[in-house]
Design a protein around this motif. Structure first.
Motif, PDB file in Angstrom:
ATOM      1  N   GLY A  79      14.496  42.904 -32.772  1.00  0.00           N
ATOM      2  CA  GLY A  79      14.207  42.343 -34.083  1.00  0.00           C
ATOM      3  C   GLY A  79      14.409  43.335 -35.211  1.00  0.00           C
ATOM      4  N   ARG A  80      14.157  44.605 -34.937  1.00  0.00           N
ATOM      5  CA  ARG A  80      14.313  45.631 -35.967  1.00  0.00           C
ATOM      6  C   ARG A  80      15.744  46.168 -36.050  1.00  0.00           C
ATOM      7  NH1 ARG A  80       9.636  50.025 -35.162  1.00  0.00           N
ATOM      8  NH2 ARG A  80      10.807  50.922 -36.910  1.00  0.00           N
ATOM      9  N   SER A  81      16.586  45.842 -35.085  1.00  0.00           N
ATOM     10  CA  SER A  81      17.926  46.444 -35.022  1.00  0.00           C
ATOM     11  C   SER A  81      19.051  45.533 -35.507  1.00  0.00           C
ATOM     12  CB  SER A  81      18.238  46.892 -33.583  1.00  0.00           C
ATOM     13  OG  SER A  81      17.366  47.910 -33.165  1.00  0.00           O
ATOM     14  N   TRP A  82      18.925  44.194 -35.337  1.00  0.00           N
ATOM     15  CA  TRP A  82      20.103  43.363 -35.549  1.00  0.00           C
ATOM     16  C   TRP A  82      20.552  43.334 -37.012  1.00  0.00           C
ATOM     17  CZ3 TRP A  82      20.332  38.885 -38.525  1.00  0.00           C
ATOM     18  CH2 TRP A  82      19.113  38.286 -38.883  1.00  0.00           C
ATOM     19  N   ARG A  83      19.614  43.348 -37.939  1.00  0.00           N
ATOM     20  CA  ARG A  83      20.016  43.384 -39.350  1.00  0.00           C
ATOM     21  C   ARG A  83      20.688  44.716 -39.716  1.00  0.00           C
ATOM     22  NH1 ARG A  83      15.087  40.693 -39.452  1.00  0.00           N
ATOM     23  NH2 ARG A  83      15.166  38.541 -40.263  1.00  0.00           N
ATOM     24  N   PRO A  84      20.135  45.872 -39.298  1.00  0.00           N
ATOM     25  CA  PRO A  84      20.851  47.131 -39.554  1.00  0.00           C
ATOM     26  C   PRO A  84      22.242  47.166 -38.939  1.00  0.00           C
ATOM     27  CG  PRO A  84      18.568  47.589 -39.019  1.00  0.00           C
ATOM     28  CD  PRO A  84      18.766  46.119 -38.813  1.00  0.00           C
ATOM     29  N   TRP A  85      22.418  46.547 -37.744  1.00  0.00           N
ATOM     30  CA  TRP A  85      23.757  46.492 -37.154  1.00  0.00           C
ATOM     31  C   TRP A  85      24.736  45.805 -38.100  1.00  0.00           C
ATOM     32  CZ3 TRP A  85      21.641  44.337 -31.898  1.00  0.00           C
ATOM     33  CH2 TRP A  85      21.097  45.385 -31.151  1.00  0.00           C
ATOM     34  N   LEU A  86      24.341  44.660 -38.653  1.00  0.00           N
ATOM     35  CA  LEU A  86      25.226  43.894 -39.533  1.00  0.00           C
ATOM     36  C   LEU A  86      25.462  44.628 -40.854  1.00  0.00           C
ATOM     37  CD1 LEU A  86      23.874  40.264 -38.967  1.00  0.00           C
ATOM     38  CD2 LEU A  86      25.836  41.370 -37.889  1.00  0.00           C
ATOM     39  N   ARG A  87      24.389  45.202 -41.410  1.00  0.00           N
ATOM     40  CA  ARG A  87      24.564  45.929 -42.673  1.00  0.00           C
ATOM     41  C   ARG A  87      25.418  47.174 -42.469  1.00  0.00           C
ATOM     42  NH1 ARG A  87      18.979  44.093 -43.901  1.00  0.00           N
ATOM     43  NH2 ARG A  87      18.149  45.827 -42.675  1.00  0.00           N
ATOM     44  N   GLY A  88      25.229  47.854 -41.341  1.00  0.00           N
ATOM     45  CA  GLY A  88      26.055  49.034 -41.058  1.00  0.00           C
ATOM     46  C   GLY A  88      27.523  48.674 -40.930  1.00  0.00           C
ATOM     47  N   THR A  89      27.801  47.522 -40.309  1.00  0.00           N
ATOM     48  CA  THR A  89      29.184  47.061 -40.187  1.00  0.00           C
ATOM     49  C   THR A  89      29.786  46.809 -41.563  1.00  0.00           C
ATOM     50  OG1 THR A  89      28.641  46.004 -38.081  1.00  0.00           O
ATOM     51  CG2 THR A  89      30.666  45.293 -39.173  1.00  0.00           C
ATOM     52  N   ALA A  90      29.001  46.202 -42.457  1.00  0.00           N
ATOM     53  CA  ALA A  90      29.483  45.919 -43.807  1.00  0.00           C
ATOM     54  C   ALA A  90      29.802  47.201 -44.569  1.00  0.00           C
ATOM     55  CB  ALA A  90      28.443  45.096 -44.576  1.00  0.00           C
ATOM     56  N   PHE A  91      29.069  48.272 -44.293  1.00  0.00           N
ATOM     57  CA  PHE A  91      29.370  49.557 -44.924  1.00  0.00           C
ATOM     58  C   PHE A  91      30.584  50.227 -44.275  1.00  0.00           C
ATOM     59  CE2 PHE A  91      24.809  49.674 -46.356  1.00  0.00           C
ATOM     60  CZ  PHE A  91      25.076  49.814 -47.703  1.00  0.00           C
ATOM     61  N   GLY A  92      30.649  50.206 -42.955  1.00  0.00           N
ATOM     62  CA  GLY A  92      31.618  51.020 -42.236  1.00  0.00           C
ATOM     63  C   GLY A  92      33.051  50.567 -42.353  1.00  0.00           C
ATOM     64  N   GLU A  99      18.702  51.396 -45.071  1.00  0.00           N
ATOM     65  CA  GLU A  99      17.659  51.013 -44.122  1.00  0.00           C
ATOM     66  C   GLU A  99      16.320  51.645 -44.493  1.00  0.00           C
ATOM     67  OE1 GLU A  99      18.205  48.646 -42.160  1.00  0.00           O
ATOM     68  OE2 GLU A  99      20.329  48.670 -42.656  1.00  0.00           O
ATOM     69  N   ARG A 100      16.379  52.839 -45.031  1.00  0.00           N
ATOM     70  CA  ARG A 100      15.134  53.494 -45.435  1.00  0.00           C
ATOM     71  C   ARG A 100      14.483  52.754 -46.598  1.00  0.00           C
ATOM     72  NH1 ARG A 100      14.175  59.888 -45.087  1.00  0.00           N
ATOM     73  NH2 ARG A 100      11.984  59.905 -45.637  1.00  0.00           N
ATOM     74  N   LYS A 101      15.301  52.171 -47.478  1.00  0.00           N
ATOM     75  CA  LYS A 101      14.758  51.431 -48.619  1.00  0.00           C
ATOM     76  C   LYS A 101      14.261  50.047 -48.219  1.00  0.00           C
ATOM     77  CE  LYS A 101      17.341  53.692 -52.328  1.00  0.00           C
ATOM     78  NZ  LYS A 101      18.333  53.517 -53.419  1.00  0.00           N
ATOM     79  N   PRO A 128      23.369  53.435 -38.949  1.00  0.00           N
ATOM     80  CA  PRO A 128      24.447  54.424 -38.991  1.00  0.00           C
ATOM     81  C   PRO A 128      25.423  54.333 -37.827  1.00  0.00           C
ATOM     82  CG  PRO A 128      22.379  55.452 -39.594  1.00  0.00           C
ATOM     83  CD  PRO A 128      22.045  54.055 -39.133  1.00  0.00           C
ATOM     84  N   GLU A 129      24.935  54.030 -36.615  1.00  0.00           N
ATOM     85  CA  GLU A 129      25.860  53.925 -35.490  1.00  0.00           C
ATOM     86  C   GLU A 129      26.786  52.718 -35.626  1.00  0.00           C
ATOM     87  OE1 GLU A 129      26.886  55.699 -32.670  1.00  0.00           O
ATOM     88  OE2 GLU A 129      25.994  57.161 -34.010  1.00  0.00           O
ATOM     89  N   ALA A 130      26.269  51.615 -36.181  1.00  0.00           N
ATOM     90  CA  ALA A 130      27.124  50.457 -36.445  1.00  0.00           C
ATOM     91  C   ALA A 130      28.178  50.807 -37.493  1.00  0.00           C
ATOM     92  CB  ALA A 130      26.283  49.264 -36.900  1.00  0.00           C
ATOM     93  N   ALA A 131      27.760  51.498 -38.551  1.00  0.00           N
ATOM     94  CA  ALA A 131      28.709  51.917 -39.591  1.00  0.00           C
ATOM     95  C   ALA A 131      29.766  52.856 -39.018  1.00  0.00           C
ATOM     96  CB  ALA A 131      27.956  52.601 -40.729  1.00  0.00           C
TER      97      ALA A 131
END
Length: 506
Positions: free
Chosen positions: A242-255, A277-279, A298-301
């Motif tokens: 639950g805490r990881s899937w949104r960062p995965w998608l946002r990281g992809t959008a950055f990377g 993610e920190r914000k 960061p790993e997704a990015a």
């Protein structure tokens, strides 16, 4: 879609499937070992793969690239020592998770995030690369020249903290590219007939990456064994998911978009992902102590940027990372020139490569989750043995290009140059891009001036060329403004206009 299906038919042949798996394994292994990145591995394997079909070799190199981008996270998490510069941000939270007994969860979210981002990035690559190629094919020589100038400037000026070091590195690369008799007149050959055809790009790549790194490590060799944090069975709880899937998608959008930009790379999007993610986190107190979002994003990015890198490489022939530059050398070694015509002239290779990225991404997840403890054990290989093997294979590879002992001497000279670049913190990418794009830049300029009978104004006669020069001007203006803004801060107190009166009097 039919072309992609044909690509899967190529990628899923037993031979190409074997090379994809081999590339992923090699890439992850070298990503784990600090200092040995995918660029060095591809450079070392360049001479070895000339007897392999182009499809199999490029599929293996792409697997190495994807695997290397993931493998760097292992040392970041377990040792707080990034195997790749793009994994530096992962170490901030990943190592804290490992020290608190959650190394398995950190490795798992890195692997799954790499898979998610890599898959989405590859889909975008399949959609965008042919479109970009169709647009680029309509450009003339002036536009190509302008794009290459922008690439050289962006890679040089937007990379690293020191613009001067970037310019020095680019100058070295362009100087190496001048060696030979490409124009009918000997340049920088020093009356040496073996330099008439120029310095082989494979020798340059192997020397700068492998020999330079080996000499640098030998000069700073540590014999103390590394303390490795034990790795349990990689798994994630429902809360972790639950805490990881949104960062995965946002990281992809950055990377992905940063990977497609000259000098974009993976360092900037991984940092932006971490800051975001920190914000956005609901648990700000965990950041700095082992927040899983700080690893997932960061790993997704990181991996999404690897897919983005292939868009300009395949569609325009512009490398935006060192590894992409070495892959471009591999394609050129087979007589294949990446660019807008590539999708028409080499459809089997291109679509087989794109399909293999989906396969490699799946293999990356399937192989790395259970093999995480094995990769950690690679860190126990004594450095003298490891780099002695690298020196041996680098020398063998350079010699096998032309079977000339002269290439070994060039390898040593270029290796010392690579050592000096590391000593004085000169970035490697501008040199490599200068070596690759220098001859092509000269060719486009010569052709454009020949067609216009020497009229220099032809260089800005196309709308795309004008737009590119405007972007270049804005880039230079932004860099100049940034330098002027920082300059007062670096001046002594007595020289600042806003200094107190008593300071000014003294």
């Amino acid at each position: 879609m039919d072309l992609l299906m044909d690509g899967f038919a190529t990628a899923l042949t037993p031979t190409n499937l074997f090379f994809a798996a081999l590339g992923v394994l090699l890439g992850t292994a070298v990503g784990v070992l600090p200092g040995i990145g995918p660029a060095m591995t591809v450079a070392l394997l360049l001479p070895v793969t000339y007897n392999v079909s182009p499809e199999s070799a490029i599929i293996m190199f792409a697997g190495i690239y994807y695997g290397g981008m993931y493998g760097g996270s292992t040392t970041s998490i377990l040792l707080n020592t990034p195997g790749e510069s793009s994994s530096v941000i992962t170490a901030l939270e990943g190592n804290k998770m490992a020290k608190s007994g959650r190394a398995a969860q950190a490795l798992a979210t890195a692997a799954i995030g790499s898979f998610v981002a890599g898959t989405i990035g590859t889909v975008l690559l399949v959609v965008l690369a042919p479109t970009v190629a169709d647009l680029v094919v309509q450009l003339g020589d002036p536009s190509y020249f302008a794009i290459m100038v922008l690439a050289l400037a962006a890679v040089t000026l937007a990379l690293g903290a020191s613009k001067l070091r970037g310019l020095i590195s680019l100058f070295l690369g362009l100087t190496i590219a001048l060696v030979g008799t490409a124009t009918g007149q000997a340049r920088l050959t020093f009356d040496q007939p073996l330099l008439a055809d120029g310095i082989d790009l494979v020798v340059v790549a192997v020397a700068i990456f492998a020999i330079g790194e080996a000499l640098w490590v030998a000069a700073h060799l540590r014999r103390r064994p590394l303390d490795i944090i034990p790795v349990g069975k990689p798994w994630m709880s429902r809360e972790d998911w639950g805490r990881s899937w949104r960062p995965w998608l946002r990281g992809t959008a950055f990377g992905f978009p940063f990977g497609a930009l000259p000098a974009g790379g993976a360092e900037v999007p991984t940092f932006l992902s971490y800051v975001t993610e920190r914000k956005l986190t609901k648990r700000p107190e965990e950041f700095g102590k082992g927040a899983i979002e700080g690893v997932a994003g960061p790993e997704a990015a990181n991996n999404a940027s690897a897919a983005g890198t292939l868009v300009p490489l395949l569609a325009i022939g512009l490398p935006t990372t060192a590894t992409a530059g070495v892959i471009l050398l591999a394609l050129q070694g087979y007589g294949i020139q990446p660019g807008p015509q590539l999708f028409d002239t080499e459809p089997v290779l291109v679509w087989g490569l794109l399909a293999s990225l989906f396969v490699a991404n799946t293999l990356l997840l399937v192989l790395n989750l259970p093999l995480a403890p094995v990769w950690a054990k690679l860190l126990q290989i004594p450095r003298p043995y490891l780099y002695a093997g690298i020196l041996f294979f680098a020398s063998l590879g350079a010699y096998s290009v032309n079977f000339q002992s002269f290439d070994l001497a060039l390898l040593l000279v270029m290796g010392v140059l690579g050592l000096a670049m590391r000593r004085f913190a000169l970035p490697v990418l501008p040199l490599l891009v200068g070596v690759i794009l220098g001859p092509r830049l000269e060719e486009q300029l010569t052709r454009a001036l020949a067609i216009s009978q020497g009229d220099v104004s032809t260089l800005w006669s196309e709308p795309v060329a004008v737009a590119v020069y405007l972007v270049l001007g804005l880039l230079l203006a932004a860099i100049a403004a940034n330098a002027l803004r920082r300059r007062p801060e670096s001046l002594p107190a007595a020289m600042r206009q806003d200094a107190p009166a008593d300071v000014m009097e003294r």
